[in-house]
Motif scaffolding. Structure first.
Motif, PDB file in Angstrom:
ATOM      1  N   VAL A 237      28.984  -3.987 -11.047  1.00 16.65           N
ATOM      2  CA  VAL A 237      27.701  -4.553 -11.467  1.00 16.65           C
ATOM      3  C   VAL A 237      26.850  -4.700 -10.210  1.00 16.65           C
ATOM      4  O   VAL A 237      27.012  -5.664  -9.454  1.00 16.65           O
ATOM      5  N   PRO A 238      25.970  -3.737  -9.921  1.00 18.53           N
ATOM      6  CA  PRO A 238      25.181  -3.805  -8.687  1.00 18.53           C
ATOM      7  C   PRO A 238      24.041  -4.808  -8.789  1.00 18.53           C
ATOM      8  O   PRO A 238      23.399  -4.940  -9.834  1.00 18.53           O
ATOM      9  N   SER A 239      23.794  -5.523  -7.696  1.00 22.91           N
ATOM     10  CA  SER A 239      22.648  -6.425  -7.589  1.00 22.91           C
ATOM     11  C   SER A 239      21.824  -5.979  -6.395  1.00 22.91           C
ATOM     12  O   SER A 239      22.321  -5.982  -5.260  1.00 22.91           O
ATOM     13  N   GLU A 240      20.594  -5.570  -6.654  1.00 28.16           N
ATOM     14  CA  GLU A 240      19.734  -5.031  -5.600  1.00 28.16           C
ATOM     15  C   GLU A 240      18.912  -6.160  -4.982  1.00 28.16           C
ATOM     16  O   GLU A 240      18.155  -6.836  -5.674  1.00 28.16           O
ATOM     17  N   VAL A 241      19.098  -6.365  -3.684  1.00 27.19           N
ATOM     18  CA  VAL A 241      18.368  -7.412  -2.964  1.00 27.19           C
ATOM     19  C   VAL A 241      17.634  -6.757  -1.799  1.00 27.19           C
ATOM     20  O   VAL A 241      18.261  -6.327  -0.822  1.00 27.19           O
ATOM     21  N   PRO A 242      16.306  -6.627  -1.878  1.00 29.21           N
ATOM     22  CA  PRO A 242      15.549  -6.018  -0.776  1.00 29.21           C
ATOM     23  C   PRO A 242      15.664  -6.857   0.491  1.00 29.21           C
ATOM     24  O   PRO A 242      15.551  -8.086   0.451  1.00 29.21           O
ATOM     25  N   THR A 243      15.925  -6.194   1.599  1.00 27.93           N
ATOM     26  CA  THR A 243      15.974  -6.885   2.890  1.00 27.93           C
ATOM     27  C   THR A 243      14.781  -6.533   3.764  1.00 27.93           C
ATOM     28  O   THR A 243      14.552  -7.178   4.777  1.00 27.93           O
ATOM     29  N   ILE A 244      14.045  -5.491   3.369  1.00 29.65           N
ATOM     30  CA  ILE A 244      12.822  -5.151   4.090  1.00 29.65           C
ATOM     31  C   ILE A 244      11.695  -4.951   3.087  1.00 29.65           C
ATOM     32  O   ILE A 244      11.935  -4.642   1.922  1.00 29.65           O
ATOM     33  N   ALA A 245      10.502  -5.163   3.544  1.00 29.23           N
ATOM     34  CA  ALA A 245       9.308  -4.866   2.750  1.00 29.23           C
ATOM     35  C   ALA A 245       8.511  -3.809   3.499  1.00 29.23           C
ATOM     36  O   ALA A 245       8.486  -3.810   4.738  1.00 29.23           O
ATOM     37  N   VAL A 246       7.911  -2.904   2.771  1.00 29.45           N
ATOM     38  CA  VAL A 246       7.153  -1.816   3.375  1.00 29.45           C
ATOM     39  C   VAL A 246       5.671  -2.119   3.237  1.00 29.45           C
ATOM     40  O   VAL A 246       5.188  -2.409   2.130  1.00 29.45           O
ATOM     41  N   GLU A 247       4.945  -2.033   4.343  1.00 26.16           N
ATOM     42  CA  GLU A 247       3.510  -2.305   4.351  1.00 26.16           C
ATOM     43  C   GLU A 247       2.764  -1.172   5.034  1.00 26.16           C
ATOM     44  O   GLU A 247       3.342  -0.438   5.843  1.00 26.16           O
ATOM     45  N   PRO A 248       1.487  -0.989   4.732  1.00 30.70           N
ATOM     46  CA  PRO A 248       0.703   0.070   5.386  1.00 30.70           C
ATOM     47  C   PRO A 248       0.570  -0.201   6.887  1.00 30.70           C
ATOM     48  O   PRO A 248       0.721  -1.350   7.338  1.00 30.70           O
ATOM     49  N   PRO A 249       0.290   0.836   7.682  1.00 28.62           N
ATOM     50  CA  PRO A 249       0.075   0.613   9.120  1.00 28.62           C
ATOM     51  C   PRO A 249      -1.147  -0.275   9.359  1.00 28.62           C
ATOM     52  O   PRO A 249      -2.083  -0.292   8.546  1.00 28.62           O
ATOM     53  N   ARG A 250      -1.122  -1.006  10.455  1.00 31.64           N
ATOM     54  CA  ARG A 250      -2.246  -1.908  10.754  1.00 31.64           C
ATOM     55  C   ARG A 250      -3.545  -1.132  10.959  1.00 31.64           C
ATOM     56  O   ARG A 250      -4.623  -1.586  10.601  1.00 31.64           O
ATOM     57  N   THR A 251      -3.437   0.036  11.568  1.00 32.69           N
ATOM     58  CA  THR A 251      -4.624   0.890  11.765  1.00 32.69           C
ATOM     59  C   THR A 251      -4.371   2.222  11.063  1.00 32.69           C
ATOM     60  O   THR A 251      -3.544   3.017  11.516  1.00 32.69           O
ATOM     61  N   PRO A 252      -5.062   2.488   9.955  1.00 28.19           N
ATOM     62  CA  PRO A 252      -4.770   3.682   9.158  1.00 28.19           C
ATOM     63  C   PRO A 252      -5.388   4.971   9.690  1.00 28.19           C
ATOM     64  O   PRO A 252      -5.092   6.048   9.178  1.00 28.19           O
ATOM     65  N   GLN A 253      -6.233   4.889  10.736  1.00 25.59           N
ATOM     66  CA  GLN A 253      -6.971   6.076  11.176  1.00 25.59           C
ATOM     67  C   GLN A 253      -6.043   7.210  11.613  1.00 25.59           C
ATOM     68  O   GLN A 253      -6.293   8.384  11.328  1.00 25.59           O
ATOM     69  N   GLN A 254      -4.961   6.870  12.315  1.00 23.94           N
ATOM     70  CA  GLN A 254      -4.045   7.907  12.801  1.00 23.94           C
ATOM     71  C   GLN A 254      -3.440   8.681  11.632  1.00 23.94           C
ATOM     72  O   GLN A 254      -3.356   9.917  11.659  1.00 23.94           O
ATOM     73  N   MET A 255      -3.040   7.958  10.596  1.00 23.20           N
ATOM     74  CA  MET A 255      -2.458   8.591   9.412  1.00 23.20           C
ATOM     75  C   MET A 255      -3.512   9.442   8.693  1.00 23.20           C
ATOM     76  O   MET A 255      -3.226  10.560   8.234  1.00 23.20           O
ATOM     77  N   GLU A 256      -4.728   8.963   8.625  1.00 22.22           N
ATOM     78  CA  GLU A 256      -5.792   9.711   7.959  1.00 22.22           C
ATOM     79  C   GLU A 256      -6.083  11.025   8.678  1.00 22.22           C
ATOM     80  O   GLU A 256      -6.245  12.072   8.055  1.00 22.22           O
ATOM     81  N   ARG A 257      -6.136  10.978  10.030  1.00 32.74           N
ATOM     82  CA  ARG A 257      -6.373  12.208  10.803  1.00 32.74           C
ATOM     83  C   ARG A 257      -5.245  13.212  10.599  1.00 32.74           C
ATOM     84  O   ARG A 257      -5.474  14.422  10.487  1.00 32.74           O
ATOM     85  N   ALA A 258      -4.004  12.705  10.557  1.00 33.90           N
ATOM     86  CA  ALA A 258      -2.853  13.607  10.410  1.00 33.90           C
ATOM     87  C   ALA A 258      -2.863  14.301   9.055  1.00 33.90           C
ATOM     88  O   ALA A 258      -2.585  15.506   8.949  1.00 33.90           O
ATOM     89  N   VAL A 259      -3.197  13.558   7.996  1.00 34.29           N
ATOM     90  CA  VAL A 259      -3.214  14.157   6.659  1.00 34.29           C
ATOM     91  C   VAL A 259      -4.322  15.206   6.568  1.00 34.29           C
ATOM     92  O   VAL A 259      -4.131  16.281   5.983  1.00 34.29           O
ATOM     93  N   LYS A 260      -5.457  14.922   7.175  1.00 36.03           N
ATOM     94  CA  LYS A 260      -6.539  15.915   7.184  1.00 36.03           C
ATOM     95  C   LYS A 260      -6.114  17.146   7.979  1.00 36.03           C
ATOM     96  O   LYS A 260      -6.415  18.282   7.608  1.00 36.03           O
ATOM     97  N   GLY A 261      -5.383  16.917   9.072  1.00 37.61           N
ATOM     98  CA  GLY A 261      -4.874  18.042   9.858  1.00 37.61           C
ATOM     99  C   GLY A 261      -3.866  18.868   9.086  1.00 37.61           C
ATOM    100  O   GLY A 261      -3.774  20.086   9.254  1.00 37.61           O
ATOM    101  N   LEU A 262      -3.121  18.209   8.224  1.00 32.47           N
ATOM    102  CA  LEU A 262      -2.153  18.912   7.387  1.00 32.47           C
ATOM    103  C   LEU A 262      -2.864  19.912   6.485  1.00 32.47           C
ATOM    104  O   LEU A 262      -2.411  21.046   6.289  1.00 32.47           O
ATOM    105  N   VAL A 263      -4.012  19.505   5.947  1.00 28.90           N
ATOM    106  CA  VAL A 263      -4.769  20.356   5.035  1.00 28.90           C
ATOM    107  C   VAL A 263      -5.483  21.484   5.784  1.00 28.90           C
ATOM    108  O   VAL A 263      -5.599  22.607   5.275  1.00 28.90           O
ATOM    109  N   THR A 264      -5.925  21.207   6.996  1.00 24.98           N
ATOM    110  CA  THR A 264      -6.730  22.194   7.737  1.00 24.98           C
ATOM    111  C   THR A 264      -5.895  23.142   8.584  1.00 24.98           C
ATOM    112  O   THR A 264      -6.437  23.957   9.328  1.00 24.98           O
ATOM    113  N   GLY A 265      -4.559  23.057   8.495  1.00 29.69           N
ATOM    114  CA  GLY A 265      -3.709  24.024   9.191  1.00 29.69           C
ATOM    115  C   GLY A 265      -3.334  23.644  10.607  1.00 29.69           C
ATOM    116  O   GLY A 265      -3.057  24.524  11.434  1.00 29.69           O
TER     117      GLY A 265
END
Length: 549
Positions: free
Chosen positions: A293-321
C-alpha cells in the motif's frame, strides 16, 4: 457506441454497474467506458474511490441517504434515496451511472432500483461486475468448483430462513456464506445444528480483494477458537462483512498452495514513497503489484526560476535552430519546457531537426507523452554519467551545430556539463525550475513515520533522505530502509538510518523489485521457522501482532 446508451438521450439513461468487491483492477472495460461518459455518478460508499478515478473531472456526485426515517419508523417499505436520485437525474436527460459493490444482479438491492426505473419509463442497462461471493474466495485461494464437480450454494446469513440452513446443513454442497465478523460463528453453528459435520473445513475472509484482506482457516467446530486466538474476536470492527466458504475446497492444506494474493512478497505493507505523485506513479503501481500500500509524500516542491528570461531565450533558440541537441535529465525538466511551449503556442513539432536525449525511463515516457521520441537514452546506468558514456563527441563534419540545450534544476551537479564540454560541445546550462523543500506532511503521517507506522520507506536520492528527515522526522528503527544506490545509502546512514535494501541498479523499478525480494525472503524465513508472517511495523512496541492462518 453501445446501442442501448444513445449519445444524447432524450429522457436520460441509467447504467447499473458492478464495481467488484474492492480491487480497482477488477473493473471491466465496459465499466470504465460507461464511467468516462457519465454525467452523474451515484456509487455505493465502499466503491466510490474505485470508480470515480475513471470519471470526468466535473461529474456530478449527489449526496445520498439510506432511507426515509419517518417511513422506516412506521415500518412502511420505501424506495432507497439512491433510486430517487437516479430517477431525478435521468429525468433531466443525464447519463447516470449507478455503481454498486460487487455485481448488480447478485449483491445489494439494485434490482429494486431497476424496477423503479422501469416503472418510470427510464431506459437502463446492466454492466455485470465480479460478485463479492465469487471474487473474495478467488483472492483467498479457495476455488468454488473443480474438475470433480459439486454444487455451490450462496447464502446471505442476514435473510436466510430455517429451511435454507437445513438444506445446506444436510448436504455436502460448497456453501458461500455472506455475513459479518460478529455473526460468522453463529452461522457456523446453524450449519452444525442442521447436520453439517463440525470437522467440515471453512475459511473466513474480511476485506476481500484489497490489501487489507485477511483469511482464517478453521472448521465449523473450531472457528470460534481460531478467531479468538487470532484476536479477531471480540472486535470493535465486528460489523464488517465477511465471506465464509464451507466445504472441502477450503481445507487448510489446499489453501496453503492456492493462496496467491495474501502470499505476495509485500502484502499489506505500508510503504512510504517520498516523491511527488507525478514522479512516483509507476513506482507506486509496481509496489501495488507486490501487494503493498504505497503512500506518496512529496519531499520537494518544484517552482519556476526566479528569472525566466534565460529559459525564454533558450526556448526561442530551440525554435530558431540554435541547438543540435536538447538533453532532459528529469520529468520536471520536460514539464518545464512543455509549459513554456504551451505559453508560446508551440507543440512537439518544434523539436523537428533537433536530437533529443533523456535520462531515465520516466523522463523518456514523459517525452513520448508530449509527442517526442528520444534519440538517445543511456544503455547502461540511468544517470548523467551513463548518458555521457553514450553521448557522441562533436564532429564538425556531421554536426552542423555544436550547441546543447540543457534545461534542469537549480541545484543540479556539473557532471553532465563538464562531460559534454570535454566531448567538444558548447552547453547552454539553463535553470528550468527550482527545487525547494516541500511543506511538512499532515501530523498523522509524521507520527506514522516517527512511530513505526510504515513498514518500509524508499529513498530514491540523497535529497529525499535529507528532505524527509527535515520535514517529517527520522523513520522508526523497525521501518525497512531501501536505497537506490550507494550515495543515497551513505546519506541515510549519516542520518542514523540502518539501510536494509540496496538496489542493484540506479532504477526506481529495480529498487521496488529489491524490496519485494527482501519481503519474500523475510516471509519465507518466518514460515520455515513456524512463526506467523507479520509486517515490520507489527514489531514495534505496543503494536498488535496479526497472526495469519
Amino acid at each position: 457506441m453501445n446501442p442501448t446508451a444513445p449519445n444524447h438521450p432524450v429522457h436520460g439513461h441509467v447504467t447499473f454497474l458492478g464495481a467488484g468487491p474492492g480491487d480497482p483492477g477488477l473493473l471491466t472495460l465496459r465499466a470504465v467506458e460507461a464511467l468516462a461518459a457519465a454525467d452523474v455518478l451515484i456509487a455505493d460508499p465502499q466503491v466510490l474511490d474505485v470508480v470515480r478515478t475513471h470519471t470526468r473531472a466535473h461529474v456530478d456526485m449527489p449526496a445520498q441517504t439510506v432511507t426515509d426515517e419517518a417511513s422506516k419508523t412506521a415500518d412502511v417499505p420505501v424506495l432507497r434515496d439512491t433510486a430517487n436520485l437516479v430517477m431525478t437525474a435521468a429525468h433531466s436527460g443525464k447519463r447516470v451511472v449507478r455503481a454498486v459493490l460487487g455485481d448488480p444482479g447478485l449483491d445489494g438491492n439494485a434490482a429494486d432500483e431497476m424496477l423503479a426505473c422501469a416503472a418510470e419509463g427510464i431506459t437502463f442497462e446492466v454492466v455485470p461486475g465480479v460478485a463479492t461471493a465469487v471474487g473474495v474466495p478467488a483472492y483467498a485461494g479457495v476455488p468454488l468448483h473443480d474438475g470433480k464437480g459439486g454444487d455451490v450454494r450462496f447464502v446471505d446469513a442476514r435473510t436466510a430462513s430455517a429451511t435454507c440452513w437445513s438444506e445446506v446443513g444436510a448436504s455436502e454442497v460448497t456453501a458461500v456464506v455472506s455475513t459479518t465478523l460478529d455473526s460468522v460463528v453463529s452461522a457456523a453453528g446453524e450449519l452444525v445444528s442442521a447436520g453439517r459435520g463440525p470437522d467440515t473445513p471453512m475459511t473466513v475472509t474480511v476485506a476481500g480483494t484489497t490489501t487489507r484482506q485477511r483469511t482464517w482457516t478453521a472448521t465449523l467446530g473450531t472457528l470460534a477458537q481460531v478467531l479468538k486466538a487470532a484476536k479477531a474476536l471480540p472486535s470493535a470492527d465486528g460489523a464488517q462483512p465477511v465471506i465464509a466458504v464451507v466445504g472441502e475446497r477450503s481445507a487448510a492444506e489446499q489453501r496453503d498452495r492456492l493462496s496467491w494474493f495474501e502470499s505476495k512478497p509485500l502484502f499489506g505493507w505500508n510503504v512510504l514513497v517520498p516523491r511527488t505523485k507525478e514522479q512516483s506513479a509507476s513506482l507506486s503501481d509496481q509496489l501495488r503489484s507486490y501487494g503493498a500500500v504505497p503512500s506518496e509524500v512529496p519531499t520537494i516542491a518544484v517552482e519556476p526560476p526566479r528569472t525566466p528570461q534565460q529559459m525564454e531565450r533558450a526556448v526561442k533558440g530551440l525554435v530558431t535552430g540554435r541547438y543540435e541537441w536538447i538533453a532532459f535529465t528529469s520529468v520536471n525538466a520536460v514539464k518545464a519546457v512543455r509549459e513554456k511551449f504551451e505559453e508560446y503556442g508551440l507543440d512537439a513539432r518544434a523539436f523537428a531537426g533537433i536530437k533529443v536525449a533523456a535520462v531515465g525511463e520516466q523522463t523518456a515516457k514523459s517525452l513520448i507523452e508530449f509527442g517526442v521520441k528520444p534519440d538517445l537514452v543511456p544503455s547502461g546506468e540511468q544517470s548523467a554519467v551513463g548518458l555521457l558514456e553514450d553521448w557522441p563527441p562533436y564532429d564538425p563534419v556531421f554536426d552542423p551545430i555544436d550547441r546543447v540545450f540543457l534545461p534542469r534544476a537549480d541545484i543540479a551537479t556539473e557532471t553532465l556539463v563538464a562531460g559534454l564540454i570535454e566531448l567538444g560541445w558548447e552547453v547552454d546550462d539553463v535553470t528550468a525550475y527550482r527545487t525547494v523543500r516541500a511543506s511538512p506532511p499532515p501530523a498523522e503521517t509524521r507520527e506514522a513515520i516517527k512511530g513505526g507506522g510504515f513498514d518500509a520507506v524508499l529513498f530514491t536520492s540523497s535529497s529525499t533522505v535529507r528532505n524527509l528527515v527535515g520535514i517529517a522526522g527520522k523513520p522508526h528503527n523497525v521501518t525497512v530502509i531501501a536505497c537506490i544506490g550507494p550515495a543515497t545509502a551513505k546519506t541515510a546512514e549519516e542520518h542514523g538510518l540502518r539501510v536494509d535494501v540496496l538496489s542493484p541498479e540506479p532504477s526506481v523499478l529495480k529498487l521496488a523489485e529489491a524490496l519485494a525480494e527482501f519481503g519474500a525472503a523475510r516471509r519465507d524465513a518466518a514460515l520455515e521457522a513456524g512463526d506467523p508472517v507479520t509486517r515490520p511495523s507489527e514489531r514495534r512496541p505496543g503494536s498488535r501482532r496479526r497472526a495469519r492462518s
